[in-house]
Scaffold this motif. Structure first.
Motif, mmCIF file in Angstrom:
data_model
loop_
_atom_site.group_PDB
_atom_site.id
_atom_site.type_symbol
_atom_site.label_atom_id
_atom_site.label_comp_id
_atom_site.label_asym_id
_atom_site.label_seq_id
_atom_site.Cartn_x
_atom_site.Cartn_y
_atom_site.Cartn_z
ATOM 1 N N PRO A 8 0.782 -1.190 -0.028
ATOM 2 C CA PRO A 8 -0.277 -0.270 0.292
ATOM 3 C C PRO A 8 0.562 1.279 0.156
ATOM 4 C CG PRO A 8 0.349 -1.048 2.569
ATOM 5 C CD PRO A 8 0.515 -2.368 1.515
ATOM 6 N N LYS A 10 0.952 4.610 1.462
ATOM 7 C CA LYS A 10 -0.126 5.485 3.393
ATOM 8 C C LYS A 10 0.509 6.793 2.941
ATOM 9 C CE LYS A 10 -0.746 1.113 5.932
ATOM 10 N NZ LYS A 10 -0.097 0.315 6.249
ATOM 11 N N ASN A 13 -1.664 8.284 7.282
ATOM 12 C CA ASN A 13 -1.480 6.828 7.942
ATOM 13 C C ASN A 13 -2.874 6.602 7.658
ATOM 14 O OD1 ASN A 13 -1.924 4.927 9.735
ATOM 15 N ND2 ASN A 13 -2.895 5.831 11.506
ATOM 16 N N GLN A 14 -3.404 7.128 6.001
ATOM 17 C CA GLN A 14 -4.447 6.734 5.235
ATOM 18 C C GLN A 14 -4.339 5.988 3.797
ATOM 19 O OE1 GLN A 14 -6.935 10.139 3.770
ATOM 20 N NE2 GLN A 14 -8.341 9.395 3.024
ATOM 21 N N THR A 15 -4.928 5.455 3.688
ATOM 22 C CA THR A 15 -3.840 4.827 2.255
ATOM 23 C C THR A 15 -4.815 5.238 1.141
ATOM 24 O OG1 THR A 15 -4.033 2.261 3.460
ATOM 25 C CG2 THR A 15 -4.215 2.028 0.872
ATOM 26 N N VAL A 169 -5.150 -1.847 -0.904
ATOM 27 C CA VAL A 169 -5.598 -0.861 -0.811
ATOM 28 C C VAL A 169 -7.208 -1.250 0.357
ATOM 29 C CG1 VAL A 169 -7.259 1.295 -1.360
ATOM 30 C CG2 VAL A 169 -5.229 1.191 -2.420
ATOM 31 N N GLU A 170 -7.474 -2.164 0.322
ATOM 32 C CA GLU A 170 -9.123 -2.073 0.980
ATOM 33 C C GLU A 170 -8.513 -3.578 1.543
ATOM 34 O OE1 GLU A 170 -11.827 -6.959 0.793
ATOM 35 O OE2 GLU A 170 -11.904 -5.344 -1.134
ATOM 36 N N THR A 171 -6.900 -4.258 1.625
ATOM 37 C CA THR A 171 -6.611 -4.577 3.212
ATOM 38 C C THR A 171 -5.618 -4.065 3.836
ATOM 39 O OG1 THR A 171 -5.254 -5.672 1.929
ATOM 40 C CG2 THR A 171 -7.106 -6.729 2.297
ATOM 41 N N ARG A 172 -5.040 -2.665 3.163
ATOM 42 C CA ARG A 172 -4.411 -2.275 3.745
ATOM 43 C C ARG A 172 -2.877 -2.740 4.453
ATOM 44 N NH1 ARG A 172 -6.458 2.626 7.530
ATOM 45 N NH2 ARG A 172 -5.263 3.756 6.746
ATOM 46 N N GLN A 173 -2.525 -4.183 3.524
ATOM 47 C CA GLN A 173 -1.617 -4.786 4.227
ATOM 48 C C GLN A 173 -1.085 -5.558 2.660
ATOM 49 O OE1 GLN A 173 -0.367 -6.291 6.897
ATOM 50 N NE2 GLN A 173 -2.438 -4.688 7.738
#
Length: 181
Positions: A8, A10, A13-15, A169-173
């Motif tokens: 991701p 970021k 703290n926002q993807t 983006v959905e999982t932020r991983q």
């Protein structure tokens, strides 16, 4: 493509997107690859933040230029004041133009993929960012594509890197697919 890695991007703290690399050969991406791609994603996030700040600066400069024009009309009787005001506006314009040219986000993102290519030896890569207006992921840079990115609409739903970016983006991983065969 036989193996992929995506992480991701970021900002505060926002993807805001994902960076994706792939290999035509089966490959087990390791922690070093993840760290390197994460570092590039962090640098892309910094570049995005800088570009946002420059955009704000440009808006501020436009407002300032409008104020200067009004003030110039008021100070028309004094040639000295008019000259000083014009010089100040020209300086601000030059600074803004130079900042904008040196913070071209697409150029920075393309350069980031090139750096990853040299460091890791990838064959393909993409950077997709969230369009704040539509909420859709949009291609901003690519490496090793069969066709160039479109100039207007850069969405490409259904393509592997787009689907992986959506997942990142959905999982932020980060996501690894070692073998796509």
């Amino acid at each position: 493509l036989r193996a992929t890695l995506g992480v991701p991007i970021k900002v505060q703290n926002q993807t805001n997107g994902a960076i994706f690399v792939a290999s035509l050969q089966p490959r087990n991406f390791d922690e070093h690859d993840i760290q390197l791609l994460s570092f590039v994603a962090t640098q892309a996030a910094v570049a995005m933040r800088n570009a946002q700040l420059v955009q704000r600066l440009n808006l501020f400069t436009e407002e300032l230029e409008q104020r200067v024009a009004q003030r110039t009309e008021e100070l028309a009787q004094t040639l000295q004041d008019l000259t000083e005001e014009r010089d100040r506006v020209e300086s601000l314009y030059e600074i803004t133009r130079e900042l904008s040219a040196s913070l071209d986000l697409d150029r920075i993102l393309t350069q980031a993929l090139s750096l990853v290519n040299r460091a890791v030896g990838i064959s393909h890569g993409s950077i997709l960012l969230l369009d704040q207006g539509t909420g859709s992921l949009v291609y901003r840079a690519a490496l090793g594509r069969d066709r160039p990115l479109p100039l207007e609409k850069r969405e490409a739903r259904g393509e592997l890197d787009y689907m992986l970016a959506e997942r990142v983006v959905e999982t932020r991983q980060f996501q690894i697919i070692a073998d796509l065969s």
